[in-house]
Design a protein around this motif. Sequence first.
Motif, PDB file in Angstrom:
ATOM      1  N   ALA A  76     -45.708 -52.788  10.950  1.00  0.00           N
ATOM      2  CA  ALA A  76     -46.037 -51.960  12.397  1.00  0.00           C
ATOM      3  C   ALA A  76     -45.868 -52.498  13.360  1.00  0.00           C
ATOM      4  O   ALA A  76     -45.799 -51.601  14.583  1.00  0.00           O
ATOM      5  N   LYS A  77     -46.253 -53.275  13.937  1.00  0.00           N
ATOM      6  CA  LYS A  77     -46.600 -53.923  15.055  1.00  0.00           C
ATOM      7  C   LYS A  77     -45.404 -54.478  15.604  1.00  0.00           C
ATOM      8  O   LYS A  77     -45.076 -53.869  16.924  1.00  0.00           O
ATOM      9  N   ALA A  78     -44.811 -54.918  14.537  1.00  0.00           N
ATOM     10  CA  ALA A  78     -43.154 -55.150  15.138  1.00  0.00           C
ATOM     11  C   ALA A  78     -42.544 -54.136  15.356  1.00  0.00           C
ATOM     12  O   ALA A  78     -41.317 -54.071  16.817  1.00  0.00           O
ATOM     13  N   ILE A  79     -42.216 -52.958  14.895  1.00  0.00           N
ATOM     14  CA  ILE A  79     -41.690 -51.693  14.678  1.00  0.00           C
ATOM     15  C   ILE A  79     -42.252 -50.938  16.982  1.00  0.00           C
ATOM     16  O   ILE A  79     -41.421 -51.059  17.276  1.00  0.00           O
ATOM     17  N   ALA A  80     -43.523 -51.301  16.214  1.00  0.00           N
ATOM     18  CA  ALA A  80     -44.280 -50.481  18.044  1.00  0.00           C
ATOM     19  C   ALA A  80     -43.720 -50.974  18.872  1.00  0.00           C
ATOM     20  O   ALA A  80     -43.567 -50.411  19.947  1.00  0.00           O
TER      21      ALA A  80
ATOM     22  N   LEU B  13     -44.035 -44.341  20.332  1.00  0.00           N
ATOM     23  CA  LEU B  13     -44.890 -43.572  19.295  1.00  0.00           C
ATOM     24  C   LEU B  13     -45.893 -43.687  19.560  1.00  0.00           C
ATOM     25  O   LEU B  13     -46.454 -44.571  19.649  1.00  0.00           O
ATOM     26  N   THR B  14     -46.583 -42.577  18.819  1.00  0.00           N
ATOM     27  CA  THR B  14     -47.888 -42.553  18.174  1.00  0.00           C
ATOM     28  C   THR B  14     -48.683 -43.638  17.434  1.00  0.00           C
ATOM     29  O   THR B  14     -47.696 -43.955  16.627  1.00  0.00           O
TER      30      THR B  14
ATOM     31  N   LEU C 106     -46.808 -42.878   9.817  1.00  0.00           N
ATOM     32  CA  LEU C 106     -46.182 -42.145   9.075  1.00  0.00           C
ATOM     33  C   LEU C 106     -45.216 -41.872   8.431  1.00  0.00           C
ATOM     34  O   LEU C 106     -43.908 -42.103   7.597  1.00  0.00           O
ATOM     35  N   ARG C 107     -43.850 -42.563   9.751  1.00  0.00           N
ATOM     36  CA  ARG C 107     -42.709 -42.840   9.845  1.00  0.00           C
ATOM     37  C   ARG C 107     -42.430 -43.456   8.725  1.00  0.00           C
ATOM     38  O   ARG C 107     -41.794 -44.374   8.319  1.00  0.00           O
TER      39      ARG C 107
ATOM     40  N   PHE D  39     -30.466 -45.831   8.749  1.00  0.00           N
ATOM     41  CA  PHE D  39     -30.938 -43.736   9.077  1.00  0.00           C
ATOM     42  C   PHE D  39     -32.377 -44.348   9.402  1.00  0.00           C
ATOM     43  O   PHE D  39     -33.129 -43.179   9.875  1.00  0.00           O
ATOM     44  N   ALA D  40     -33.526 -45.254   8.898  1.00  0.00           N
ATOM     45  CA  ALA D  40     -34.709 -45.181   9.351  1.00  0.00           C
ATOM     46  C   ALA D  40     -34.774 -45.911  10.583  1.00  0.00           C
ATOM     47  O   ALA D  40     -35.786 -45.574  11.634  1.00  0.00           O
ATOM     48  N   ALA D  41     -33.401 -46.391  11.390  1.00  0.00           N
ATOM     49  CA  ALA D  41     -33.917 -47.193  12.412  1.00  0.00           C
ATOM     50  C   ALA D  41     -33.915 -45.595  13.403  1.00  0.00           C
ATOM     51  O   ALA D  41     -34.644 -45.345  14.562  1.00  0.00           O
ATOM     52  N   ALA D  42     -32.445 -44.498  12.743  1.00  0.00           N
ATOM     53  CA  ALA D  42     -33.238 -43.183  13.591  1.00  0.00           C
ATOM     54  C   ALA D  42     -33.681 -42.350  13.811  1.00  0.00           C
ATOM     55  O   ALA D  42     -34.251 -41.823  14.670  1.00  0.00           O
ATOM     56  N   GLY D  43     -34.984 -42.822  12.519  1.00  0.00           N
ATOM     57  CA  GLY D  43     -36.305 -41.625  12.108  1.00  0.00           C
ATOM     58  C   GLY D  43     -36.663 -42.560  13.090  1.00  0.00           C
ATOM     59  O   GLY D  43     -37.822 -41.390  13.883  1.00  0.00           O
ATOM     60  N   PHE D  44     -37.129 -43.898  13.468  1.00  0.00           N
ATOM     61  CA  PHE D  44     -38.018 -44.275  13.881  1.00  0.00           C
ATOM     62  C   PHE D  44     -37.894 -43.997  16.193  1.00  0.00           C
ATOM     63  O   PHE D  44     -38.454 -43.782  16.071  1.00  0.00           O
ATOM     64  N   LYS D  45     -36.512 -43.900  15.892  1.00  0.00           N
ATOM     65  CA  LYS D  45     -36.009 -43.529  17.602  1.00  0.00           C
ATOM     66  C   LYS D  45     -36.289 -41.944  18.054  1.00  0.00           C
ATOM     67  O   LYS D  45     -35.899 -41.617  18.866  1.00  0.00           O
TER      68      LYS D  45
END
Length: 206
Positions: free
Chosen positions: A141-145, A151-152, A158-159, A199-205
């Motif tokens: 989560a920290k790395a993705i953030a 993103l909050t 959630l994602r 798919f996930a990358a598009a969702g997070f972005k």
Amino acid sequence: MATTAHFSTKDRILGAAEELFAQFGFTGTSLRQVTSRADVNIAAVNYHFGSKENLVNEVFRRRMDDMSVQRLAALKVALEQQPGELEPILAAFVQPALAIAQDRHGGGAFVRVVARAYAEKNDRLRKFLSDHYGHVLREFAKAIAGCVPDLTKEELYLRLDFLSGALTYAMADFGLIKRPVGVSEPAHRERAARELIRFAAAGFKS
């Protein structure tokens, strides 16, 4: 020889429990069924695990300890070699899990056990998984953030939860897209991993 027998008995019990949990669920499986499948007596289960609850936990630990180590090692490489890139981070999360599904030594059974964990309400198991593997999710989560700072925290988690669910579905391989004739299982899984990561990358972005 004693050491070999010790681990052989424990592994037989874990393997039998994994298969039975996958088939009948946690509440639907009795220790008597486990001992019968593993060809051991109840004393062996009590000696190695102490209780059915601990046996359930150890079925998860046997797979998830290694997977967690692999995920964190891959995450470290991704952050060092491709800083700021989201897809390598997601690959570090996805690929070790899909590797379990390819494991011919019970990987398929474990995937069904994971699905059972989602489906059955087992607060003790959820606490065990959170206590022992929650730190892995927090690191991701920290790395993705760092890649999607707008993103909050709630949106991020959630994602990440959606990704975990999609990953479990992909591991189970019971979706609409079946392995084409002439395509090997590793190649099929590799393509599934690529598409899930995109798919996930598009969702997070989004």
